[in-house]
Design a protein around this motif. Sequence first.
Motif: not given
Length: 469
Positions: A27-43
Amino acid sequence: MTVALRTTLSSDERDMIGKLNAKLHKLQPRDRLNEAYFEGEQRLKQIGIAVPPELRVFELVVNWNRMYVGEIARRQKIKSIMVPGGKKKRSKALQEGFDANNLSSEIGLLNTETMIFGRCFGTVGTNDEDAGHPRIAIESPTQMSCLIDRGRRRMDAAFRQYRTEEGQRVGTLLLPDRTIQVVAGRGGWEIDEVGDDTGVDDHGLGRVPVVLFLNRRRLSKWTGTSEMADLIPLVDAAARALTNLQVALETHSVPQKWVLGLSKGDFVDKNGQPIPVWQAYYTSIWANQKSPKEVEVGQFSASDLKNFHDTTNHYAALASSVTGLPFRFFGQNTANPAAEGAIRADESRLISNTEDKNEAQGVGIGWLMSLYERFRTGEWPAAGLAMKVEWRNPATPTKAEEADFIQKLNGGTPVLSREGSWDEMGWDEARKDRERGYFEQEASDPVLDRLTRNLNVDNANADDPASLG
């Protein structure tokens, strides 16, 4: 409660840790992506647009994800917790446990994490520092996983792991009858013994002291769905449009000029020294050594950027339709503020969504408090039923609207009691206790007692004909 005297994990316990560890890593890859989107840090490279290094300064992500999740979480306020079964009453013991574990702030984190990752966990355990108040903890879903018996719909085991500041991996295996502290070594996971602590707690609870919270729960699925799932594609689309807008603004902030018949070396100042490129670009007066007949100078027409504005507003409207947030939440405000009734109607979907989440979260929080009572008293409350959680109204109220509502219910034949009115106003138990004290003080006011006593004497004399002479 007894402590098991053993120093090694059984083969079944090792296998269980391996399964739980593998599930968490999956589940970690999806969790990291959701974390980035919530923090507005997605590239932007993650959303399908290649941005050259020299243009990355123009990347712009509008964080509608955090606004959406935060708006729901802000409306999830617990009013009270009641004991289950029959006539529901507020419990001071439960309120003490709620306050002792700082759940007024922790519940907000629980609701937020559940919406971000689609799942979250709450655990209950003994408290060595305060035995009268067992410890309730909200656990990060990025550090914890569980195994569910799909047939019985019950949890078989849970495993929490993290790294210490020294980089060592430690964990806790939670089973129906025992909790085991473990540490990762070269030979795998082993029981973590520290001094007199054997690392094994045989609590004999009969169930795993963990509550799983799921967002958008589906039958036979035990990982939940992020609340941001439907919004993420629109945030990506808006990010592309806004990044292109940033580049367009930069290139059109100063209208492009064109020159025929000049080379770079022809741009000089009054002393004949070459002018830097940026100065030549931004300065409205140029100097050169050639005759005006040999040079032609012009300027391109500035572009209209309205298409970017319309596109971004279109994505905002789509985001409003997907989330149920009023369009004004996306910056589309009118000149005149909306009336109270219009605000409530505009937020109807947001209110309904929050109420649904309160219902689901309330069941889990009720089971957490039931576990708390089991650890505190040694017995399950009311045949093992979950506690009842009451939530405040998730709508956007105003003081005038609240007062008018309560006044209408109490007019004529009262519908609400005094304390019922306090509930509608959203007062917590501490505020109610303070107000009860005020009423008691007023009731025992000596001045008021004297006036009341004199009034009673006067009334008695008026009823007695002999007192009239």
